[in-house]
Design an enzyme around this catalytic site. Structure first.
Site, PDB file in Angstrom:
ATOM      1  CG  ASP A 147       9.058   7.101   4.400  1.00  0.00           C
ATOM      2  OD1 ASP A 147       9.137   7.204   5.647  1.00  0.00           O
ATOM      3  OD2 ASP A 147       9.254   6.024   3.801  1.00  0.00           O
ATOM      4  CG  ASP A 168       3.737   8.921 -10.983  1.00  0.00           C
ATOM      5  OD1 ASP A 168       3.643   9.463  -9.866  1.00  0.00           O
ATOM      6  OD2 ASP A 168       2.795   8.317 -11.533  1.00  0.00           O
ATOM      7  CE  LYS A 179       2.289   8.332 -15.199  1.00  0.00           C
ATOM      8  NZ  LYS A 179       2.450   7.258 -14.186  1.00  0.00           N
ATOM      9  NE  ARG A 216      -5.702   2.743 -18.004  1.00  0.00           N
ATOM     10  CZ  ARG A 216      -6.081   2.273 -16.822  1.00  0.00           C
ATOM     11  NH1 ARG A 216      -7.135   1.493 -16.727  1.00  0.00           N
ATOM     12  NH2 ARG A 216      -5.401   2.558 -15.731  1.00  0.00           N
ATOM     13  CE  LYS A 219       0.635   8.578  -7.908  1.00  0.00           C
ATOM     14  NZ  LYS A 219       1.297   7.807  -8.990  1.00  0.00           N
TER      15      LYS A 219
END
Length: 232
Positions: free
Chosen positions: A68, A63, A36, A212, A65
């Site tokens: 608009d 990714d 990703k 993480r 997102k």
């Protein structure tokens, strides 16, 4: 015993450069994991980062997102799909016309790809929604936004593990769920609607995003080997 499918785990590369990201990628088998690329790495390296990962054999979830006006989202996604990404996303709060424009961009693409919609960020809970003027609770908002995604024939949504079972029941097993906020060590960090790896598998989510948990592990190679041992 936990069982994962090959490429069910998407490894989030939350880094500032390609070289930093390779500290993780060098330990990943592209036949077992997908990547990703989010705003952090994409804004630092640009579209060329996708080519570099593709050349290494990885499929990439971009990714960004998109959120608009419809025309802008349509044109941006046409560019993204031309880059050969495996999957990308929009934010469903952009509304019906924007969602439809995104779907039209996907249909206009001559490449195979997946388009999914972000429902509610896993960093948000009910109190956060109230702060921005949304009176619905998290579960209700996820459900309503997912209806918009389904009506527009998107491939699925990004949601927390806690919403997967209901979405699968309402929209069918082929409606994809991509779930961030998955924890192996059980540390929440800056996310609130988190879940364990075991729960993600039990709830039958399609794709599990881990970031993480891998990139900040004391021993990255050891953590990846642990995940590989679950793959059947």
């Amino acid at each position: 015993m936990i069982h994962l499918r090959s490429k069910q785990v998407i490894v989030a590369l939350d880094f500032d450069s390609y070289d930093q990201a390779m500290s993780v990628c060098n330990n990943l088998d592209p036949e077992k994991f997908r990547l990703k690329v989010g705003k952090q790495l994409y804004s630092a390296e640009g579209p060329k980062i996708l080519d570099r990962f593709h050349q290494l054999g990885f499929e990439v979830f971009l990714d960004l997102k998109f959120h608009d006006i419809p025309n802008t989202v349509y044109k941006a996604l046409k560019n993204v799909f031309a880059l050969g990404v495996w999957m990308t996303n929009i934010h469903l709060l952009g509304g019906t016309e924007m969602i439809q424009a995104a779907k039209e961009a996907q249909l206009a693409s001559d490449k195979e790809n997946l388009l999914i919609g972000v429902t509610v960020l896993t960093s948000l809970k009910d109190s956060h929604l109230k702060e921005i003027g949304i009176t619905k609770d998290t579960n209700s908002l996820v459900s309503e936004l997912s209806i918009l995604a389904k009506k527009a024939s998107l491939d699925g949504v990004v949601c927390s593990v806690h919403e997967v079972r209901k979405l699968k029941k309402n929209f069918g097993l082929d409606f994809l769920t991509v779930t961030p906020g998955i924890r192996i060590q059980q540390e929440k960090g800056d996310q609130t609607r988190v879940a364990s790896l075991e729960m993600a598998i039990e709830e039958n989510t399609d794709y599990i995003v881990l970031g993480r948990e891998i990139s900040q592990a004391e021993n990255i190679s050891k953590m990846i080997n642990k995940l590989e041992s679950y793959i059947i």
